[in-house]
Design an enzyme around this catalytic site. Structure first.
Site, mmCIF file in Angstrom:
data_model
loop_
_atom_site.group_PDB
_atom_site.id
_atom_site.type_symbol
_atom_site.label_atom_id
_atom_site.label_comp_id
_atom_site.label_asym_id
_atom_site.label_seq_id
_atom_site.Cartn_x
_atom_site.Cartn_y
_atom_site.Cartn_z
ATOM 1 N N ASP A 92 -8.738 5.630 0.413
ATOM 2 C CA ASP A 92 -7.533 6.383 0.069
ATOM 3 C C ASP A 92 -6.877 5.795 -1.175
ATOM 4 O OD1 ASP A 92 -6.828 4.089 1.676
ATOM 5 O OD2 ASP A 92 -4.817 4.930 1.958
ATOM 6 N N GLU A 153 -5.247 2.626 4.084
ATOM 7 C CA GLU A 153 -4.746 1.297 3.721
ATOM 8 C C GLU A 153 -3.485 1.369 2.888
ATOM 9 O OE1 GLU A 153 -4.031 -2.340 1.541
ATOM 10 O OE2 GLU A 153 -4.561 -0.403 0.650
#
Length: 399
Positions: A92, A153
């Site tokens: 991400d 994350e």
């Protein structure tokens, strides 16, 4: 003169150089997929590519669904040794939809640009080639290589943290593939982070006809924000960052509700707790009469500290770095990563083992030094080999 220890990293450099064209093609593919946290379609597409590539390398791959962020990926490859090594990266990014249209992947003078190119799609792809280099060199003296690519994350790993904690008892060492700003730097510690919501309730009134009857929550919040900012002078090394302000919006009403969010970071739990106590003291009083404030604390990632086990990993990285004439140093950082989660779960972890670049979280500036990929990839592969033959298995590398 003392005999220099054997290094392995240099053996893998020719392999990584031979992978360069394919590496660049795969990195281009992943960077040009929008995958901001919560952009499930993009995350799913990236994980599909990674599943295919890891399966081709002989891994057993599992995709674990998550309704909020898309799938997480766990890949395993069993060896003939004892040490179980976990490699962690995230797919991400911090960017919104259409970031790839605004800033598609490009290369200029050996520098690659694009959303997530350094944070951290370059490290994710590099991990694949570290595994491939081990396979093609015939090295299997690890117990298991477990690879986790997660989806969230950048927002604190709320969905993937339980996965990492579940895997912790199954591994001996964690290697986190966040990038570095310099080829000779790795990370041995990171601050922990707590999140707060500070809410102030006052008394509403007509701002023109009878403002004296109101008690402004906004004014009280402003006093408290300044007091919290001043805590920097009392707690060196602790950061207090106030964000996301909101309040009652009509211009003809004295605002009766105001709130802000606060991120507090420190290298130790003791410092985080002392900061919490100081903030509670600020919240307990008021400057604007008849206002009441509440402070809600949410514990985030715990501090990642340089334990003896971590410093042993640093030492092994330093040995491997001599293959390229590097004098590797380790440092602590204010930013958090999944290494914090691994350390809190009892897994010694070394961080910032990915390629070199900078400009993180800035779409116009984020960049990767492509020349660093082969060198840092070889360092990672050599380090995996050294760990596999180290005291974790009771075997020392042969000279």
């Amino acid at each position: 003169m003392p005999e220099q220890p054997t290094t392995y990293a240099q053996q893998y450099l020719p392999l990584f150089q031979s992978y360069q064209e394919e590496y660049l093609h795969r990195l281009t593919t992943l960077v040009n997929i929008d995958s901001g946290s919560g952009q499930i379609d993009g995350i799913t597409q990236i994980m599909s590519y990674l599943e295919q590539w890891l399966t081709e390398l002989g891994c057993t791959v599992t995709l674990i669904a998550n309704d909020l962020f898309g799938p997480n990926l766990v890949a395993r490859r069993t060896g003939k040794g004892n040490t179980r090594i976990l490699l962690v990266g995230h797919v991400d990014t911090v960017y919104g939809p259409d970031a790839t249209r605004t800033r598609p992947f490009s290369v200029q003078n050996g520098i690659a640009y694009g959303p997530g190119v350094i944070d951290m799609k370059c490290g994710v792809v590099m991990c694949l080639y570290a595994l491939r280099a081990l396979i093609e060199s015939g090295f299997e003296d690890y117990g298991e290589l477990c690879i986790v690519f997660n989806n969230d994350e950048e927002v604190g790993s709320p969905g993937s943290a339980p996965l990492l904690r579940d895997l912790a008892p199954q591994v001996d060492v964690g290697l986190v593939l966040e990038s570095s700003r310099n080829p000779e730097i790795v990370t041995h510690a990171r601050k922990g982070a707590d999140k707060y919501v500070l809410e102030v309730r006052g008394v509403s009134a007509h701002s023109g006809a009878e403002p004296h009857k109101g008690r402004s929550a906004v004014v009280e919040l402003a006093h408290k924000i300044l007091a919290i900012q001043n805590l920097h002078t009392l707690f060196p090394g602790v950061t207090f960052n106030v964000t996301r302000l909101s309040s009652t919006e009509p211009l003809n009403i004295v605002p009766d509700i105001a709130r802000c969010h606060i991120s507090v970071r420190a290298h130790t739990d003791e410092s985080l707790n002392r900061a919490a106590a100081a903030m509670e003291q600020i919240v307990a009083g008021n400057t604007v009469p008849d206002t009441v404030s509440t402070l809600t604390r949410a514990r985030g990632r715990r501090p990642y500290r340089a334990t003896p086990e971590v410093m042993e990993l640093v030492h092994m990285a330093q040995i491997e770095g001599t293959a390229f004439g590097w004098q590797i140093v380790s440092e602590g950082k204010g930013g958090v990563s999944d290494a914090n989660i691994l350390m809190a779960a009892g897994v010694p972890a070394l961080d910032s083992l990915g390629p070199v670049g900078g400009g993180m979280h800035n779409l116009s500036l984020e960049y990767l030094k492509l020349a660093s990929v082969s060198l840092r990839g070889s360092l990672l592969t050599g380090l995996i080999r050294r760990i596999s033959l180290s005291k974790f298995t009771g075997r020392e590398p042969s000279s």
